[in-house]
Scaffold this motif. Structure first.
Motif, PDB file in Angstrom:
ATOM      1  N   GLY A   1      24.446 -21.322  -2.792  1.00 57.43           N
ATOM      2  CA  GLY A   1      23.114 -21.648  -2.300  1.00 57.43           C
ATOM      3  C   GLY A   1      22.254 -20.444  -1.981  1.00 57.43           C
ATOM      4  N   ILE A   2      22.470 -19.350  -2.687  1.00 60.07           N
ATOM      5  CA  ILE A   2      21.779 -18.096  -2.370  1.00 60.07           C
ATOM      6  C   ILE A   2      20.313 -18.154  -2.788  1.00 60.07           C
ATOM      7  N   VAL A   3      19.419 -17.758  -1.869  1.00 66.32           N
ATOM      8  CA  VAL A   3      18.014 -17.538  -2.199  1.00 66.32           C
ATOM      9  C   VAL A   3      17.868 -16.069  -2.573  1.00 66.32           C
ATOM     10  N   GLY A   4      17.292 -15.821  -3.744  1.00 69.90           N
ATOM     11  CA  GLY A   4      17.213 -14.477  -4.291  1.00 69.90           C
ATOM     12  C   GLY A   4      17.936 -14.434  -5.615  1.00 69.90           C
ATOM     13  N   LEU A   5      18.544 -13.306  -5.925  1.00 68.64           N
ATOM     14  CA  LEU A   5      19.292 -13.161  -7.169  1.00 68.64           C
ATOM     15  C   LEU A   5      20.792 -13.225  -6.910  1.00 68.64           C
ATOM     16  N   LEU A   6      21.504 -13.766  -7.887  1.00 70.33           N
ATOM     17  CA  LEU A   6      22.966 -13.718  -7.897  1.00 70.33           C
ATOM     18  C   LEU A   6      23.401 -13.309  -9.290  1.00 70.33           C
ATOM     19  N   ALA A   7      24.076 -12.160  -9.381  1.00 68.08           N
ATOM     20  CA  ALA A   7      24.626 -11.700 -10.654  1.00 68.08           C
ATOM     21  C   ALA A   7      26.085 -12.127 -10.734  1.00 68.08           C
ATOM     22  N   VAL A   8      26.429 -12.856 -11.793  1.00 73.82           N
ATOM     23  CA  VAL A   8      27.786 -13.375 -11.959  1.00 73.82           C
ATOM     24  C   VAL A   8      28.414 -12.684 -13.173  1.00 73.82           C
ATOM     25  N   GLU A   9      29.469 -11.918 -12.909  1.00 74.81           N
ATOM     26  CA  GLU A   9      30.183 -11.211 -13.978  1.00 74.81           C
ATOM     27  C   GLU A   9      31.353 -12.067 -14.450  1.00 74.81           C
ATOM     28  N   MET A  10      31.569 -12.084 -15.780  1.00 71.49           N
ATOM     29  CA  MET A  10      32.568 -12.977 -16.367  1.00 71.49           C
ATOM     30  C   MET A  10      33.339 -12.295 -17.495  1.00 71.49           C
TER      31      MET A  10
END
Length: 391
Positions: free
Chosen positions: A251-260
């Motif tokens: 539920g983050i407001v802003g950016l979320l970088a998800v590495e995979m």
């Protein structure tokens, strides 16, 4: 949120914890919008010191320092997740808006907590074991609970390749800090991918295209970022769907970088996430309609999110300090790379270099991703980040 108050050319104050290169690049946009900012960092030479309205020297992990810094801000954000969360919680309780939210930061700050979050929310990730201390790993190996090879990760304070090591034999455990950690299965993968998800206060969500990351084999740092990733469309969609699921869960407001990781069998596994602008999104300054730093500000300020598609394919090259060089920095080859088509260097403003320290990046934009990647290789072969005198 933005309609109820004046944000631009006003007394509104955005506070940023962390004054590194991410903060500096975020300030490109605050300057464009005439948005008043103050920044805190422990280093008096932090790159952000020249671009903000007020610069404060302070320890980001010190409760009192963070409280004093944030108490008069209208909104507080971060450019690095290693900050005092207790202070952020108390500032939030006192009426200061804090994005990303402290509750999500608590999870992301600890890699063991991150991994538990993924498994609890049915998000695919590599199998792992959690240890209160590194010394417990030897007993687990002896009793058959763990087997070589695996990836050791410190639960806290890992950054830019630090706090991570591939362990192939017992000797590789020597010298590792005796801290809370995880031992993660070593995954055979074909690609390392990343997706940046943006979410604003009103709940609007957008994803950036999937990017492909190529890592330096020794430093465990990203060397190249390619956008778009060279994978089939169905896998790109799968990666974006997984990233959206992570973002929704936190539920983050802003950016979320998800590495995979993309495995040899076509499975996509989440490696880790970062709740801020990210190295994998630097290409967006030249390559996207809305770069990641503007998007982060749009999101936390409650503004409409911008377009996330690319204007042109782009490749990003990290500029890091050369091995064997420590001291006052000297950049070699800038004239030569500036003569190359589509090349845009960004120098972070760090006066001292050391081996593998991130000192800048170069973006190459081209109608052909293949041509951009070839130019990136030429950039990498030409530019050098040296010390004026080695010590």
């Amino acid at each position: 949120m933005s309609e109820s108050r004046d944000l631009f050319s006003s007394d509104f104050c955005l506070a940023i914890l962390g004054g590194g290169q991410l903060g500096k690049m975020m300030l490109y946009q605050t300057r464009q919008w005439d948005l008043r900012t103050k920044v805190m960092d422990a280093s008096p030479e932090a790159p952000s010191r020249l671009a903000c309205n007020e610069f404060v020297i302070g320890d980001l992990m010190d409760y009192d320092a963070v409280m004093a810094f944030g108490k008069d801000a209208d909104l507080l954000t971060i450019e690095i997740e290693n900050v005092n969360v207790e202070a952020l919680e108390d500032l939030q309780n006192k009426g200061v808006e804090v994005f990303p939210q402290p509750k999500a930061l608590r999870i992301i700050q600890n890699k063991a907590q991150q991994k538990l979050f993924y498994t609890d929310n049915n998000i695919p990730t590599a199998p792992f074991s959690r240890f209160a201390y590194t010394s417990e790993i030897e007993d687990s190996l002896a009793n058959g609970g763990l087997a070589f090879p695996f990836v050791w990760k410190s639960a806290r304070f890992g950054y830019d390749g630090q706090g991570v090591k591939i362990v192939r034999e017992a000797a590789d455990l020597e010298g590792l800090p005796n801290v809370e950690c995880i031992a993660e299965s070593l995954i055979p993968f074909t690609h390392e991918l990343a997706v940046i998800v943006s979410r604003n206060v009103q709940g609007e969500v957008k994803t950036y295209p999937v990017v492909e990351m190529e890592f330096h084999p020794e430093a465990n740092q990203v060397e190249y970022v390619l956008c778009p990733a060279r994978i089939p469309e169905e896998l790109s969609q799968k990666a974006q769907d997984i990233a959206l699921k992570v973002s929704q869960g936190l539920g983050i407001v802003g950016l979320l970088a998800v590495e995979m990781f993309l495995t040899e069998s076509g499975e996509i596994l989440v490696n880790e996430s970062a709740p801020r602008p990210h190295n994998s999104g630097h290409y967006s300054i030249e390559g996207s309609y809305t770069d990641q730093f503007e998007q982060h500000l749009r999101a936390i300020l409650g503004l409409p999110l911008g377009r996330t598609d690319s204007k042109v394919p782009a490749v990003m090259v990290n500029l890091v300090g050369a091995e064997g060089h420590t001291g006052d920095v000297r950049y070699e080859g800038l004239d030569e790379i500036l003569a190359m088509p589509g090349v845009s260097p960004h120098i972070y403003g760090k006066r001292k270099t050391r081996p593998f320290r991130k000192m800048g990046h170069v973006t190459i934009a081209d109608a052909s991703l293949e041509e951009a990647r070839a130019t990136a290789a030429r950039v990498k072969s030409v530019i050098r980040v040296h010390a004026k005198s080695n010590k």
